[in-house]
Design a protein around this motif. Structure first.
Motif, PDB file in Angstrom:
ATOM      1  N   HIS A  42     -33.427  76.207  28.785  1.00  0.00           N
ATOM      2  CA  HIS A  42     -33.651  77.047  27.608  1.00  0.00           C
ATOM      3  C   HIS A  42     -34.632  78.172  27.951  1.00  0.00           C
ATOM      4  O   HIS A  42     -34.446  79.321  27.544  1.00  0.00           O
ATOM      5  CB  HIS A  42     -34.209  76.228  26.440  1.00  0.00           C
ATOM      6  N   TRP A  43     -35.676  77.832  28.684  1.00  0.00           N
ATOM      7  CA  TRP A  43     -36.675  78.824  29.091  1.00  0.00           C
ATOM      8  C   TRP A  43     -36.038  79.855  30.021  1.00  0.00           C
ATOM      9  O   TRP A  43     -36.324  81.045  29.930  1.00  0.00           O
ATOM     10  CB  TRP A  43     -37.860  78.144  29.771  1.00  0.00           C
ATOM     11  N   GLU A  44     -35.179  79.395  30.921  1.00  0.00           N
ATOM     12  CA  GLU A  44     -34.513  80.318  31.846  1.00  0.00           C
ATOM     13  C   GLU A  44     -33.679  81.342  31.084  1.00  0.00           C
ATOM     14  O   GLU A  44     -33.665  82.520  31.423  1.00  0.00           O
ATOM     15  CB  GLU A  44     -33.635  79.536  32.829  1.00  0.00           C
ATOM     16  N   ARG A  45     -33.007  80.903  30.047  1.00  0.00           N
ATOM     17  CA  ARG A  45     -32.176  81.812  29.244  1.00  0.00           C
ATOM     18  C   ARG A  45     -33.037  82.736  28.378  1.00  0.00           C
ATOM     19  O   ARG A  45     -32.538  83.734  27.878  1.00  0.00           O
ATOM     20  CB  ARG A  45     -31.230  80.999  28.373  1.00  0.00           C
ATOM     21  N   ALA A  46     -34.306  82.397  28.193  1.00  0.00           N
ATOM     22  CA  ALA A  46     -35.202  83.213  27.368  1.00  0.00           C
ATOM     23  C   ALA A  46     -35.964  84.260  28.180  1.00  0.00           C
ATOM     24  O   ALA A  46     -36.787  84.983  27.620  1.00  0.00           O
ATOM     25  CB  ALA A  46     -36.185  82.304  26.627  1.00  0.00           C
ATOM     26  N   LEU A  47     -35.704  84.365  29.472  1.00  0.00           N
ATOM     27  CA  LEU A  47     -36.401  85.357  30.299  1.00  0.00           C
ATOM     28  C   LEU A  47     -36.252  86.748  29.692  1.00  0.00           C
ATOM     29  O   LEU A  47     -35.156  87.164  29.316  1.00  0.00           O
ATOM     30  CB  LEU A  47     -35.870  85.351  31.729  1.00  0.00           C
ATOM     31  N   GLY A  48     -37.394  87.441  29.557  1.00  0.00           N
ATOM     32  CA  GLY A  48     -37.411  88.784  28.990  1.00  0.00           C
ATOM     33  C   GLY A  48     -37.435  88.815  27.473  1.00  0.00           C
ATOM     34  O   GLY A  48     -37.510  89.884  26.878  1.00  0.00           O
ATOM     35  N   ARG A  49     -37.390  87.655  26.829  1.00  0.00           N
ATOM     36  CA  ARG A  49     -37.356  87.590  25.367  1.00  0.00           C
ATOM     37  C   ARG A  49     -38.714  87.167  24.817  1.00  0.00           C
ATOM     38  O   ARG A  49     -39.522  86.551  25.507  1.00  0.00           O
ATOM     39  CB  ARG A  49     -36.288  86.574  24.902  1.00  0.00           C
ATOM     40  N   ARG A  50     -38.914  87.477  23.532  1.00  0.00           N
ATOM     41  CA  ARG A  50     -40.148  87.076  22.853  1.00  0.00           C
ATOM     42  C   ARG A  50     -39.974  85.664  22.297  1.00  0.00           C
ATOM     43  O   ARG A  50     -38.916  85.345  21.750  1.00  0.00           O
ATOM     44  CB  ARG A  50     -40.485  88.064  21.759  1.00  0.00           C
ATOM     45  N   VAL A  51     -41.015  84.861  22.459  1.00  0.00           N
ATOM     46  CA  VAL A  51     -40.994  83.479  21.980  1.00  0.00           C
ATOM     47  C   VAL A  51     -42.303  83.164  21.260  1.00  0.00           C
ATOM     48  O   VAL A  51     -43.355  83.717  21.586  1.00  0.00           O
ATOM     49  CB  VAL A  51     -40.773  82.478  23.137  1.00  0.00           C
ATOM     50  N   ARG A  52     -42.214  82.312  20.264  1.00  0.00           N
ATOM     51  CA  ARG A  52     -43.418  81.788  19.602  1.00  0.00           C
ATOM     52  C   ARG A  52     -43.710  80.464  20.302  1.00  0.00           C
ATOM     53  O   ARG A  52     -42.918  79.535  20.239  1.00  0.00           O
ATOM     54  CB  ARG A  52     -43.192  81.561  18.107  1.00  0.00           C
ATOM     55  N   VAL A  53     -44.868  80.410  20.962  1.00  0.00           N
ATOM     56  CA  VAL A  53     -45.238  79.251  21.764  1.00  0.00           C
ATOM     57  C   VAL A  53     -46.494  78.609  21.193  1.00  0.00           C
ATOM     58  O   VAL A  53     -47.462  79.299  20.875  1.00  0.00           O
ATOM     59  CB  VAL A  53     -45.516  79.650  23.238  1.00  0.00           C
ATOM     60  N   ARG A  54     -46.457  77.316  21.063  1.00  0.00           N
ATOM     61  CA  ARG A  54     -47.627  76.531  20.652  1.00  0.00           C
ATOM     62  C   ARG A  54     -47.922  75.588  21.812  1.00  0.00           C
ATOM     63  O   ARG A  54     -47.053  74.801  22.208  1.00  0.00           O
ATOM     64  CB  ARG A  54     -47.289  75.753  19.375  1.00  0.00           C
ATOM     65  N   TRP A  55     -49.116  75.712  22.382  1.00  0.00           N
ATOM     66  CA  TRP A  55     -49.470  74.898  23.538  1.00  0.00           C
ATOM     67  C   TRP A  55     -50.936  74.515  23.496  1.00  0.00           C
ATOM     68  O   TRP A  55     -51.721  75.057  22.746  1.00  0.00           O
ATOM     69  CB  TRP A  55     -49.130  75.636  24.830  1.00  0.00           C
ATOM     70  N   ARG A  56     -51.265  73.546  24.324  1.00  0.00           N
ATOM     71  CA  ARG A  56     -52.647  73.100  24.468  1.00  0.00           C
ATOM     72  C   ARG A  56     -53.181  73.730  25.747  1.00  0.00           C
ATOM     73  O   ARG A  56     -52.651  73.501  26.828  1.00  0.00           O
ATOM     74  CB  ARG A  56     -52.696  71.573  24.535  1.00  0.00           C
ATOM     75  N   ASP A  57     -54.226  74.554  25.599  1.00  0.00           N
ATOM     76  CA  ASP A  57     -54.782  75.232  26.775  1.00  0.00           C
ATOM     77  C   ASP A  57     -55.609  74.259  27.612  1.00  0.00           C
ATOM     78  O   ASP A  57     -55.743  73.083  27.277  1.00  0.00           O
ATOM     79  CB  ASP A  57     -55.549  76.501  26.389  1.00  0.00           C
ATOM     80  N   GLU A  58     -56.170  74.779  28.711  1.00  0.00           N
ATOM     81  CA  GLU A  58     -56.901  73.908  29.651  1.00  0.00           C
ATOM     82  C   GLU A  58     -58.152  73.280  29.037  1.00  0.00           C
ATOM     83  O   GLU A  58     -58.640  72.276  29.533  1.00  0.00           O
ATOM     84  CB  GLU A  58     -57.253  74.664  30.940  1.00  0.00           C
ATOM     85  N   THR A  59     -58.658  73.834  27.939  1.00  0.00           N
ATOM     86  CA  THR A  59     -59.833  73.244  27.273  1.00  0.00           C
ATOM     87  C   THR A  59     -59.428  72.200  26.228  1.00  0.00           C
ATOM     88  O   THR A  59     -60.284  71.557  25.638  1.00  0.00           O
ATOM     89  CB  THR A  59     -60.676  74.334  26.570  1.00  0.00           C
ATOM     90  N   GLY A  60     -58.109  72.097  25.975  1.00  0.00           N
ATOM     91  CA  GLY A  60     -57.630  71.155  24.971  1.00  0.00           C
ATOM     92  C   GLY A  60     -57.371  71.789  23.616  1.00  0.00           C
ATOM     93  O   GLY A  60     -56.854  71.148  22.701  1.00  0.00           O
ATOM     94  N   LYS A  61     -57.725  73.062  23.473  1.00  0.00           N
ATOM     95  CA  LYS A  61     -57.516  73.778  22.209  1.00  0.00           C
ATOM     96  C   LYS A  61     -56.026  74.115  22.044  1.00  0.00           C
ATOM     97  O   LYS A  61     -55.368  74.536  22.984  1.00  0.00           O
ATOM     98  CB  LYS A  61     -58.332  75.068  22.212  1.00  0.00           C
TER      99      LYS A  61
END
Length: 158
Positions: free
Chosen positions: A97-116
């Motif tokens: 899915h990520w490969e097909r999204a190359l060059g596209r805008r995505v709304r991403v929710r992730w946990r950064d390296e600090t845990g936030k």
């Protein structure tokens, strides 16, 4: 060790892909999960090429897949089958899915390296190993390990 749910998803996905291909369709994603007291098998389909899958496509696949699931019986308990399209703002759950999204805008929710937990709309620039290289509107470049992504979907500016 593979869970029972993962084993069922793998078996059903192979069956669903075979049935979909015979109908000129493709399986975008598949989920098997408990929804309240019942189990739900969700199959998300698309057509090859640019045309979106139609309600008729969903009905045809649902009928044929239901028949095949009854014959093979890979799910040992009751469940509800739901066939639909992934939608225009489709979820990005797998590397393909990520490969097909190359060059596209995505709304991403992730946990950064600090845990936030962070949520941003970013552009997918590249996939490097198990990480996504993303660029924000301000030109900021981020590298987010896919294992830290909590949710992601294509973003359409309406």
């Amino acid at each position: 060790m593979v869970s029972e749910t993962e084993r069922i998803e793998t078996a059903v996905e192979a069956l669903a892909e075979r049935v979909a291909q015979g109908l000129g369709l493709a399986v975008y994603d598949l989920r098997f999960r408990q929804a309240g007291p019942r189990w739900k098998l969700q199959v998300f389909i698309e057509r090859a090429g640019e045309a979106p899958a139609t309600l008729d496509d969903c009905e045809r696949l649902s009928r044929q897949l239901s028949h095949e699931l009854d014959a093979d019986d890979p799910i040992p308990h009751a469940y509800d089958l739901e066939v639909s399209t992934p939608g225009i703002e489709r979820a990005l759950r797998r590397r393909r899915h990520w490969e097909r999204a190359l060059g596209r805008r995505v709304r991403v929710r992730w946990r950064d390296e600090t845990g936030k937990v962070r949520t941003e709309v970013l552009t997918v620039r590249a996939l490097n190993g198990d990480s996504a290289a993303l660029t924000g509107g301000n030109g900021e470049e981020l590298v987010v390990p896919l294992s830290r992504v909590l949710s992601a979907r294509l973003h359409i500016d309406w």
